[in-house]
Design a protein around this motif. Structure first.
Motif, PDB file in Angstrom:
ATOM      1  N   ARG A  64      38.202  40.943  46.347  1.00 17.76           N
ATOM      2  CA  ARG A  64      36.818  40.518  46.565  1.00 17.76           C
ATOM      3  C   ARG A  64      36.117  40.297  45.221  1.00 17.76           C
ATOM      4  NH1 ARG A  64      32.922  40.757  50.666  1.00 17.76           N
ATOM      5  NH2 ARG A  64      30.790  41.086  49.946  1.00 17.76           N
ATOM      6  N   ALA A  65      36.374  41.190  44.274  1.00 16.20           N
ATOM      7  CA  ALA A  65      35.803  41.037  42.934  1.00 16.20           C
ATOM      8  C   ALA A  65      36.325  39.759  42.271  1.00 16.20           C
ATOM      9  CB  ALA A  65      36.145  42.262  42.073  1.00 16.20           C
ATOM     10  N   TRP A  70      35.881  33.658  41.061  1.00 19.78           N
ATOM     11  CA  TRP A  70      36.516  32.378  41.407  1.00 19.78           C
ATOM     12  C   TRP A  70      35.507  31.391  41.987  1.00 19.78           C
ATOM     13  CZ3 TRP A  70      40.685  29.560  40.669  1.00 19.78           C
ATOM     14  CH2 TRP A  70      41.076  28.604  41.606  1.00 19.78           C
ATOM     15  N   THR A  71      34.664  31.856  42.897  1.00 22.07           N
ATOM     16  CA  THR A  71      33.711  30.955  43.551  1.00 22.07           C
ATOM     17  C   THR A  71      32.543  30.592  42.639  1.00 22.07           C
ATOM     18  OG1 THR A  71      32.622  32.879  44.562  1.00 22.07           O
ATOM     19  CG2 THR A  71      34.270  31.737  45.868  1.00 22.07           C
ATOM     20  N   THR A  72      32.069  31.537  41.829  1.00 22.95           N
ATOM     21  CA  THR A  72      30.940  31.232  40.950  1.00 22.95           C
ATOM     22  C   THR A  72      31.346  30.310  39.809  1.00 22.95           C
ATOM     23  OG1 THR A  72      31.343  33.284  39.713  1.00 22.95           O
ATOM     24  CG2 THR A  72      29.686  33.352  41.460  1.00 22.95           C
ATOM     25  N   SER A  73      32.646  30.284  39.492  1.00 24.54           N
ATOM     26  CA  SER A  73      33.106  29.376  38.438  1.00 24.54           C
ATOM     27  C   SER A  73      33.404  27.996  39.002  1.00 24.54           C
ATOM     28  CB  SER A  73      34.368  29.934  37.759  1.00 24.54           C
ATOM     29  OG  SER A  73      35.449  29.946  38.662  1.00 24.54           O
ATOM     30  N   MET A 122      36.508  37.082  51.105  1.00 22.51           N
ATOM     31  CA  MET A 122      35.820  35.816  50.861  1.00 22.51           C
ATOM     32  C   MET A 122      34.335  35.849  51.211  1.00 22.51           C
ATOM     33  SD  MET A 122      38.765  33.146  52.170  1.00 22.51           S
ATOM     34  CE  MET A 122      37.890  31.739  51.471  1.00 22.51           C
ATOM     35  N   GLY A 123      33.884  36.956  51.816  1.00 26.38           N
ATOM     36  CA  GLY A 123      32.476  37.077  52.146  1.00 26.38           C
ATOM     37  C   GLY A 123      32.068  36.278  53.366  1.00 26.38           C
TER      38      GLY A 123
END
Length: 271
Positions: A64-65, A70-73, A122-123
Motif C-alpha cells: 500500500r505504501a 506509484w500513483t502519485t508519480s 490500491m485504495g
C-alpha cells in the motif's frame, strides 16, 4: 525480551521486501526501475512511519505504501526510454490499457492477494478491485501471440506449462530438459519468450542456458520459475524482472506470460 517497535517494523518489511521487488519489476518490466520504486518506498516509510499501516497485514501495508508513491508519480511506464522492436510495441499496448488494471492483476495473481487485499493496497473497494482484474484479463488476452520456448526437466510441469501457453494462443517451439538442449533449441528456432526452470535434469542451470541464449537475442523476455524466489531477489547484482514461484497456479503463469510479452526485458540473473 520484547522487540522494539522499530525492530518489529524492520523485520516485517524485510520479510516482504523480496516480493515487493518482484512486483515492482513486473510492473515496470525492469529490475532497475522496479528497484528504484522499491527503494523510494523504503525511504518514504523511514521518513514517515505512518505510511506503513500497522492495522493491515505487513505485506499489504508495504504494498500500500508502494502504491501511494506509484500513483502519485503518475505510474510512469517510460522510466527507461523504450527501444525499438518488442519494447516499443509493449509501450503502445500499455498506453491503451485501462488504468490500474495491470496493477490489480499482478497483485492478485503473482502476489496472491485476495480481491479485498488488492483493494486495500490500491485504495479501492473489493468489488472495484475484482472489476479491474476482470478488465485486465480481457484486455491482455488481446495481446499479440508469439513463440514460447520452455526449459523444464519435469515432464508433468513442462506439459502443464505447454498446455497453458498454447491455450493463451502462443506456439511452443519446444521443451528442453538440459542447458545444452535449450541452447540448441533456441538456435533452431528463435523464441519470442523463454519460460525457464532454474535447476535442470543433469544438474545444469536454466540461468546459464538463458544467459547463453540471450547472447544472440538480447530482446527476448524471460520468465524464471523457482521454488525459492526470495533467493533470487536479494537486490545484489542483476536479477530477473519476471519471476513466478513453484508451486504455481495457472493464473500466475497466464499473468506472467502476458506481462513479459509486453516488455522486452533483457535483464536476467547472472551467477
Amino acid at each position: 525480551m520484547t522487540a522494539e517497535p522499530g525492530e518489529v517494523l524492520a523485520n516485517q518489511i524485510g520479510a516482504n521486501l523480496p516480493f515487493l521487488r518482484r512486483y515492482a519489476r513486473a510492473l515496470t518490466g525492469s529490475q532497475t526501475s522496479g528497484d528504484t520504486y522499491a527503494l523510494a518506498t523504503l525511504e518514504a516509510i523511514l521518513s514517515e512511519p505512518d505510511r506503513f499501516d500497522t492495522a493491515l497485514k505487513a505485506k499489504v501495508a508495504l504494498f500500500r505504501a508502494f502504491h501511494a508513491i506509484w500513483t502519485t508519480s503518475g505510474a510512469p511506464l517510460e522510466v527507461e526510454a523504450p527501444a525499438s522492436g518488442l519494447e516499443s510495441k509493449a509501450q503502445k499496448h500499455l498506453s491503451a490499457l485501462t488504468p490500474n488494471t495491470r496493477e490489480a492483476l499482478l497483485l492478485h495473481t503473482i502476489e496472491e492477494f485476495s480481491t479485498e487485499e488488492v483493494g486495500q493496497v490500491m485504495g479501492v473497494g473489493a468489488a472495484e478491485a475484482q472489476e479491474l482484474i476482470n478488465i485486465a484479463y480481457q484486455e491482455m488476452s488481446k495481446s499479440t501471440s508469439g513463440k514460447v520456448m520452455i526449459i523444464e526437466d519435469e515432464a508433468i510441469i513442462s506439459m502443464d506449462l505447454e498446455s497453458i501457453v498454447a491455450e493463451m494462443g502462443h506456439r511452443v517451439t519446444g521443451i528442453a530438459r538440459t542447458e545444452t538442449a535449450a541452447v540448441k533449441l533456441a538456435q533452431e528456432e528463435r523464441p519470442d519468450l523463454i519460460l525457464s526452470d532454474i535447476q535442470l535434469a543433469d544438474n545444469s542451470s536454466g540461468i546459464d542456458a538463458v544467459n547463453k541464449i540471450l547472447q544472440g537475442q538480447e530482446d527476448c523476455p524471460v520468465i524464471f520459475i523457482t521454488a525459492f524466489p526470495e533467493r533470487l531477489l536479494t537486490g545484489e547484482g542483476p536479477e530477473p524482472a519476471f519471476l513466478i514461484s513453484k508451486p504455481y497456479t495457472e493464473e500466475q503463469v497466464r499473468s506472467a506470460v502476458s506481462q513479459a510479452m509486453f516488455f522486452s526485458s533483457t535483464e536476467t540473473l547472472k551467477v
